[in-house]
Structures are given as C-alpha cells and as structure tokens.
Design a protein around this motif. Sequence first.
Motif, mmCIF file in Angstrom:
data_model
loop_
_atom_site.group_PDB
_atom_site.id
_atom_site.type_symbol
_atom_site.label_atom_id
_atom_site.label_comp_id
_atom_site.label_asym_id
_atom_site.label_seq_id
_atom_site.Cartn_x
_atom_site.Cartn_y
_atom_site.Cartn_z
ATOM 1 N N GLN A 299 -42.189 -2.716 13.287
ATOM 2 C CA GLN A 299 -42.116 -1.262 13.227
ATOM 3 C C GLN A 299 -40.681 -0.804 13.438
ATOM 4 O OE1 GLN A 299 -44.734 0.739 15.933
ATOM 5 N NE2 GLN A 299 -44.079 2.778 15.315
ATOM 6 N N GLY A 300 -40.227 0.074 12.562
ATOM 7 C CA GLY A 300 -38.866 0.568 12.634
ATOM 8 C C GLY A 300 -37.875 -0.284 11.877
ATOM 9 N N ALA A 301 -38.295 -1.484 11.471
ATOM 10 C CA ALA A 301 -37.399 -2.340 10.687
ATOM 11 C C ALA A 301 -37.225 -1.752 9.295
ATOM 12 C CB ALA A 301 -37.956 -3.758 10.606
ATOM 13 N N ASP A 302 -36.218 -2.190 8.613
ATOM 14 C CA ASP A 302 -35.866 -1.615 7.326
ATOM 15 C C ASP A 302 -36.740 -2.195 6.213
ATOM 16 O OD1 ASP A 302 -34.712 -0.543 5.138
ATOM 17 O OD2 ASP A 302 -32.728 -1.407 5.450
ATOM 18 N N TYR A 303 -37.659 -1.400 5.714
ATOM 19 C CA TYR A 303 -38.560 -1.888 4.664
ATOM 20 C C TYR A 303 -37.821 -2.167 3.365
ATOM 21 C CZ TYR A 303 -38.590 2.506 2.054
ATOM 22 O OH TYR A 303 -38.219 3.581 1.295
ATOM 23 N N LEU A 304 -36.685 -1.500 3.150
ATOM 24 C CA LEU A 304 -35.948 -1.718 1.907
ATOM 25 C C LEU A 304 -35.384 -3.133 1.817
ATOM 26 C CD1 LEU A 304 -34.155 1.713 1.466
ATOM 27 C CD2 LEU A 304 -35.883 0.717 -0.045
ATOM 28 N N MET A 305 -35.088 -3.731 2.967
ATOM 29 C CA MET A 305 -34.641 -5.124 2.944
ATOM 30 C C MET A 305 -35.774 -6.043 2.519
ATOM 31 S SD MET A 305 -32.089 -5.372 6.239
ATOM 32 C CE MET A 305 -31.551 -7.017 5.747
ATOM 33 N N VAL A 306 -37.015 -5.697 2.924
ATOM 34 C CA VAL A 306 -38.186 -6.451 2.475
ATOM 35 C C VAL A 306 -38.347 -6.316 0.963
ATOM 36 C CG1 VAL A 306 -40.694 -6.679 2.680
ATOM 37 C CG2 VAL A 306 -39.326 -6.099 4.703
ATOM 38 N N VAL A 307 -38.192 -5.086 0.460
ATOM 39 C CA VAL A 307 -38.290 -4.848 -0.980
ATOM 40 C C VAL A 307 -37.220 -5.649 -1.725
ATOM 41 C CG1 VAL A 307 -38.060 -3.092 -2.787
ATOM 42 C CG2 VAL A 307 -39.324 -2.565 -0.694
ATOM 43 N N GLN A 308 -35.987 -5.617 -1.213
ATOM 44 C CA GLN A 308 -34.897 -6.352 -1.863
ATOM 45 C C GLN A 308 -35.211 -7.841 -1.954
ATOM 46 O OE1 GLN A 308 -31.646 -7.385 0.539
ATOM 47 N NE2 GLN A 308 -30.084 -7.162 -1.064
ATOM 48 N N LYS A 309 -35.707 -8.418 -0.860
ATOM 49 C CA LYS A 309 -36.014 -9.857 -0.869
ATOM 50 C C LYS A 309 -37.116 -10.180 -1.870
ATOM 51 C CE LYS A 309 -37.085 -13.771 2.144
ATOM 52 N NZ LYS A 309 -38.005 -14.384 1.173
ATOM 53 N N LEU A 310 -38.166 -9.352 -1.899
ATOM 54 C CA LEU A 310 -39.245 -9.598 -2.855
ATOM 55 C C LEU A 310 -38.736 -9.533 -4.292
ATOM 56 C CD1 LEU A 310 -42.164 -7.565 -1.224
ATOM 57 C CD2 LEU A 310 -42.092 -10.038 -1.548
ATOM 58 N N LEU A 311 -37.937 -8.526 -4.592
ATOM 59 C CA LEU A 311 -37.394 -8.397 -5.947
ATOM 60 C C LEU A 311 -36.552 -9.615 -6.310
ATOM 61 C CD1 LEU A 311 -36.358 -4.624 -5.951
ATOM 62 C CD2 LEU A 311 -38.369 -5.630 -7.024
ATOM 63 N N TYR B 264 -31.830 6.287 -0.847
ATOM 64 C CA TYR B 264 -31.319 5.968 -2.185
ATOM 65 C C TYR B 264 -29.961 5.273 -2.099
ATOM 66 C CZ TYR B 264 -29.730 6.701 -6.997
ATOM 67 O OH TYR B 264 -29.256 6.519 -8.270
ATOM 68 N N LEU B 265 -29.067 5.832 -1.312
ATOM 69 C CA LEU B 265 -27.726 5.240 -1.200
ATOM 70 C C LEU B 265 -27.792 3.863 -0.561
ATOM 71 C CD1 LEU B 265 -25.693 8.401 -0.102
ATOM 72 C CD2 LEU B 265 -25.750 7.329 -2.373
ATOM 73 N N TYR B 266 -28.648 3.707 0.461
ATOM 74 C CA TYR B 266 -28.761 2.408 1.122
ATOM 75 C C TYR B 266 -29.332 1.369 0.164
ATOM 76 C CZ TYR B 266 -30.055 -1.162 4.499
ATOM 77 O OH TYR B 266 -30.189 -2.351 5.174
ATOM 78 N N ALA B 267 -30.346 1.752 -0.617
ATOM 79 C CA ALA B 267 -30.914 0.817 -1.584
ATOM 80 C C ALA B 267 -29.863 0.372 -2.593
ATOM 81 C CB ALA B 267 -32.110 1.460 -2.295
ATOM 82 N N ARG B 268 -29.026 1.309 -3.019
ATOM 83 C CA ARG B 268 -27.960 0.935 -3.945
ATOM 84 C C ARG B 268 -26.968 -0.022 -3.280
ATOM 85 N NH1 ARG B 268 -27.839 4.083 -8.689
ATOM 86 N NH2 ARG B 268 -26.264 2.554 -9.322
ATOM 87 N N ASP B 269 -26.697 0.220 -1.986
ATOM 88 C CA ASP B 269 -25.796 -0.679 -1.257
ATOM 89 C C ASP B 269 -26.373 -2.089 -1.154
ATOM 90 O OD1 ASP B 269 -23.950 1.325 -0.876
ATOM 91 O OD2 ASP B 269 -24.612 1.815 1.160
ATOM 92 N N LEU B 270 -27.714 -2.177 -1.109
ATOM 93 C CA LEU B 270 -28.359 -3.493 -1.058
ATOM 94 C C LEU B 270 -28.360 -4.186 -2.421
ATOM 95 C CD1 LEU B 270 -31.483 -2.712 1.176
ATOM 96 C CD2 LEU B 270 -29.474 -4.048 1.817
ATOM 97 N N GLY B 271 -27.905 -3.481 -3.435
ATOM 98 C CA GLY B 271 -27.850 -4.063 -4.770
ATOM 99 C C GLY B 271 -29.087 -3.828 -5.597
ATOM 100 N N ILE B 272 -29.971 -2.937 -5.140
ATOM 101 C CA ILE B 272 -31.189 -2.632 -5.902
ATOM 102 C C ILE B 272 -30.848 -1.638 -7.003
ATOM 103 C CG2 ILE B 272 -33.519 -1.696 -5.803
ATOM 104 C CD1 ILE B 272 -33.627 -2.484 -2.853
ATOM 105 N N ASP B 273 -31.198 -1.975 -8.222
ATOM 106 C CA ASP B 273 -30.978 -1.093 -9.378
ATOM 107 C C ASP B 273 -32.151 -0.112 -9.462
ATOM 108 O OD1 ASP B 273 -30.279 0.122 -11.710
ATOM 109 O OD2 ASP B 273 -30.393 -1.672 -12.966
ATOM 110 N N LEU B 274 -31.901 1.154 -9.116
ATOM 111 C CA LEU B 274 -32.963 2.144 -8.996
ATOM 112 C C LEU B 274 -33.096 3.030 -10.223
ATOM 113 C CD1 LEU B 274 -32.394 3.406 -5.337
ATOM 114 C CD2 LEU B 274 -34.205 1.884 -6.121
#
Length: 363
Positions: free
Chosen positions: A76-88, A108-118
């Motif tokens: 709880q409270g962890a960054d779900y976008l990092m989970v999404v990035q790993k799955l992708l 949105y900006l953080y996801a882009r920083d993780l390299g996710i193409d949105l």
Amino acid sequence: MADVCHIERVRSQLIASGIDAMLIKSGTMKKYLRTLTGSGCKVLVTLERAFLILDGRYVIEAREREHDLEFIEHAQGADYLMVVQKLLNDLGASVLGVEADQMSVGEYLYARDLGIDLVLLDDEIPLIRIIKDGEEISAVERACRITDEIYEDVLAELHLGMTECEISALLHYHALRRGAQRMSFDVIVGSGPRSALPHGRPTMRAVREHEAVLMDFGIQYDGYQSDMTRVVFMGEPDPEMRRIYDVVLEAHLAGIASMRPGAVAEDVDAAARAVIEDAGYGGCFTHGLGHGIGIGDGNEWPLLRPGSRTVLEEGMIMSCEPGVYVEGLGGVRIEDDVLVEHGGARPLNASPKALRIIDVKKG
C-alpha cells in the motif's frame, strides 16, 4: 469475476487504437469489467493477458471474487506505475493507453520518466461500452421497469402544498424500497416556473394548483442505470403549457421514430428539433436530444446532438428527451430510454406519456 467478453471488447479497442495495452483506473470501467472497483485496484489489459494490480487491502476479496484476472500485489502506497512498467517490459509491450480523465499531470510526467510511451484515451473509452449485450440490456430493462413503478408510487402521494424536496425524498424512498442500489444521478424536481430549469434541483417551494411538476430521475440496478422524465399538472394547466406539452410529445415521438440502425446521431436530434422549431419554440430547446444509457456515470455514448456523427447500431441504448423551457412560465421534458433493435427502436419505459392531470388533493 471479470467479464471475459468485456475484456475482449477492451482488446478490440487496443487494436483499433494501435496500442499494446490499456490501464484502467475509473470505477465505471472497472464496474464494466465486473472486477473490484476500489481506488487501490487498477486493471492492465494487453492483447494476451489481463492483470489486476492491487494492494493488500483487496487481496482477500480478490481471491474470493476474481478468477479471470492475474493478481499483481504491491505494498500500500507503493508506486503502481513501476509495477505497470515492469509488466510492459516483461511482455514486450511499448505503447500504453490510459483514460485521459483518470491520470493526473504528475502521474503522466512520472510515467514518461519511467520510459512508458503513453497515449491519452478519451472518446475511445465510451466506444468500448456503446453496444450492449443481452445481459446489459436485461439489466437496463429491469431498471426501467422499477423506475416506472417508482413514478406511480410517487404520483399516488402527490398533493398540493408538497414541496419539491418532499417529492425528491419520495423518489429516493420508493427507489430504495423497490430494490434500487442508488439513484443514477441527483434527482431533478421543478414545479411551476422552476420547471423551466432543465437541471433544477429541488427546493422547499410548494406545489400550487394548475402548475406543472417536472420529475427527472433514474436508478441503478445491477450496476446499470435508467433515466426518465415526466411532467404532470396539478389540475388544469395554463393553455400555453398544454400546447408546449403537445409539441414536446410530438418531438419525442419523432425522435424515437428516427432511431434505427444506420441513422446518424445528429439527424435523430434534428428530427425532434424540427418539430419544436416549427412550433416556434426553437430557442427554448437548449440541450441535445439524448445521451447513452448504461453503466457509465454521465459518460455514456451515443450522444444525440448537433455535430454528433455517431452511426446508430443494434444494441445501443440512449435517452430521447426533448424539452421546451419558457422562463417565467414553466417547462416540459419527456424522456424515455430507447433500445435500437430489429431495425428500429423500442422505448424501455412504460409510464404513460399522454398529458396527465392529477386530481387536486390538499395535504
């Protein structure tokens, strides 16, 4: 458990949008997929697999209810976008579609920083839900039947001196009594001159003799919604209000008659609007003819209004709700939920639409 057929509709939209995966955060879409709707639950759908990303608060419920989505648990409270990035990355997916109204600028900006193409998805989301299957149609039909019953319940108690708030309370009470999960939206009740407010909220104004009482309400049943408007008169109406009622009813019937597979949404709107314009009230019809009915909270297609090029198809459900609103006098709106089927259209509400005069009773 998740609705596998609805997951496949999401996958069809992936192909149509040219993306590899879709991240779903909205309660509406999670309801549509019939999975957990908590804020700590996200759904990731790819062409091959589908995941429920959740924190520990939802694990027990997910184990009991969900059997079609793969679970990915995080703290709880962890960054779900990092989970999404790993799955992708693990799946070799590169382009992620997200619901535009569900992602903050920071996410949105953080996801882009993780390299996710949105890719931001807007109109694409209600398109997923625009065609209803048999179970969805049955749920809306049941919601409409209950709505008809609620309306008759309220009319049996309506009397002079009752306030708009009291009428609203009766609508709520009888809805819950008859098994509704909740109201579809904030109830609209307007009496006398206040019936000219298309979205007027109920007040402590008391109903008077000869006045119109406009009631616009709907319920949610099994996740699906209804939406109906009727106007009744507390004794003989003003002659102009009677004429307005006749015009609106004619426009309402013209709109339904023009609903069929292949019809363009703006043309359906135009068919009803022409009746009102020809009667000299064109400037008093201030909204579109209708909107989609389904599971969405105010965001369901098709939209029947000028400029809408959506082509109607079998299985679409929409409201037909023309109205005329004259400031200082009052307003009339007549609304049914309508299903496109068998080459035509069928109203799902059975409440009478002929002008209705209530025997005057004093409370």
